[in-house]
Design a protein around this motif. Structure first.
Motif, short mmCIF file in Angstrom:
data_model
loop_
_atom_site.label_atom_id
_atom_site.label_comp_id
_atom_site.label_asym_id
_atom_site.label_seq_id
_atom_site.Cartn_x
_atom_site.Cartn_y
_atom_site.Cartn_z
N UNK A 3 0.87 -1.18 0.00
CA UNK A 3 0.00 0.00 0.00
C UNK A 3 0.90 1.22 0.00
N UNK A 4 0.77 2.07 -1.02
CA UNK A 4 1.64 3.23 -1.15
C UNK A 4 0.87 4.54 -1.07
N UNK A 5 1.55 5.57 -0.60
CA UNK A 5 0.97 6.91 -0.54
C UNK A 5 1.32 7.64 -1.82
N UNK A 6 0.29 8.01 -2.58
CA UNK A 6 0.50 8.65 -3.87
C UNK A 6 -0.43 9.85 -4.00
N UNK A 7 -0.83 10.15 -5.22
CA UNK A 7 -1.57 11.39 -5.48
C UNK A 7 -2.64 11.18 -6.54
N UNK A 8 -3.62 12.04 -6.51
CA UNK A 8 -4.62 12.10 -7.58
C UNK A 8 -3.98 12.61 -8.86
N UNK A 9 -4.64 12.35 -9.98
CA UNK A 9 -4.21 12.93 -11.24
C UNK A 9 -4.02 11.96 -12.38
N UNK A 10 -3.89 10.67 -12.07
CA UNK A 10 -3.66 9.69 -13.14
C UNK A 10 -4.81 9.75 -14.15
N UNK A 51 3.62 15.33 -8.46
CA UNK A 51 2.58 14.33 -8.71
C UNK A 51 3.01 13.39 -9.82
N UNK A 52 3.57 13.93 -10.89
CA UNK A 52 4.06 13.10 -11.98
C UNK A 52 5.10 12.11 -11.48
N UNK A 53 6.00 12.59 -10.62
CA UNK A 53 7.03 11.72 -10.05
C UNK A 53 6.41 10.65 -9.16
N UNK A 54 5.38 11.00 -8.42
CA UNK A 54 4.71 10.04 -7.55
C UNK A 54 4.01 8.95 -8.37
N UNK A 55 3.40 9.33 -9.47
CA UNK A 55 2.74 8.35 -10.33
C UNK A 55 3.75 7.41 -10.97
#
Length: 297
Positions: free
Chosen positions: A107-114, A125-129
């Motif tokens: 389970x990872x902590x990421x971001x909205x936007x995909x 965010x791009x880096x997180x995705x």
């Protein structure tokens, strides 16, 4: 065995008590990876296995993931590195260790936007995705907690709110977007880590109970704090100059600016809130529990 990275951070310090409370009923052992074990409460250190070091280090994650069934993965912010290195680069050793030790679930902590038009030019965010793609590519069952901005970001403005009655950001004052409390992210993570019946790779949005604009935040803060609070919009170039002046890596700062720009263009607005994607803590509740003590102390 569940491994928790960043157990003393904003999300981890909420997640760990939830897992400690529920783990015995699920017959789960807990292991944490932490740079400074002294930051863990004594009562916690007595109930978990502690691996000391950075979870960006290959030797550390190799030890941490041995015998693990599930991992909570969170990349700590590192403003000394470009975004790609800070997220995907940091995660590289862990991705190899997940495969080497046959870890089943992450389970990872990421971001909205995909899937949005701005996803490829949204900085952090791009880096997180891209980090999500790296983890999912290992073949583990993966759930990326797709989060909007946190209520807790406003704690950085506590002094300004107390002294001037002002908080700042770079988005339009009337733009409504989802916001979430970190405690709700921790609760979503705990549920996934304890019930690992899920398979494959997917995102799990955690959207808070309602969309709010900076003007909405100012109104609610004014009501809760009993004093006027107003929002001031900062130019993006001023934000860039300020952060670089604090010594942050220029590429990382550009990643922040690009993320903020994308959010102002609606990056976080692409997911519909449903009973499954909403989370319970309202901004007014968070203000009473967290912001008010910080501002009025």
């Amino acid at each position: 065995m569940i491994v928790i990275t960043a157990p003393t951070g904003n999300i981890g310090r909420h997640l760990l008590p939830l897992l400690l409370e529920s783990a015995p009923a699920h017959d789960e052992e807990l292991r944490v990876v932490v740079r400074d074990p002294a930051r863990l409460p004594d009562a916690v250190r007595e109930r978990v296995e502690v691996i000391t070091g950075s979870h960006g280090d290959a030797e550390v994650v190799d030890r941490a993931f041995e015998g693990a069934d599930a991992v909570f993965w969170l990349v700590p912010p590192d403003a000394s590195l470009p975004p790609h290195d800070a997220y995907r680069g940091f995660t590289g050793p862990a991705a190899k260790a997940l495969v080497a030790h046959g870890v089943g679930h992450v389970v990872g902590v990421s971001a909205l936007g995909r899937g949005t038009p701005a996803a490829g030019r949204a900085g952090l965010v791009t880096a997180s995705l891209a980090m999500d793609d790296l983890i999912a590519g290992t073949g583990v069952a993966y759930r990326a907690l797709a989060n909007p901005s946190f209520f807790e970001n406003l704690l950085e403005e506590a002094e300004s709110i107390r002294e001037k009655g002002v908080f700042t950001d770079v988005v339009d004052a009337g733009r409504r977007a989802p916001l979430v409390a970190v405690a709700d992210i921790a609760a979503a993570a705990a549920g996934l880590l304890l019930d690992r019946s899920w398979t494959g790779s997917d995102s799990v949005p955690v959207l808070g109970p309602q969309d709010l604009s900076p003007d909405d935040l100012a109104r609610i803060m004014s009501e809760r704090l009993g004093r006027p609070v107003r929002y001031e919009r900062r130019p993006l170039d001023e934000l860039y100059t300020t952060l670089v002046g604090h010594g942050l890596d220029e590429a990382f700062v550009q990643g922040i600016v690009d993320m903020k720009r994308a959010k102002d263009e609606g990056l976080d607005a692409g997911v519909v809130r449903t009973p499954d994607t909403a989370s319970p803590t309202t901004f007014a509740q968070w203000c009473a529990q967290t912001l008010e003590p910080a501002v009025l102390s």
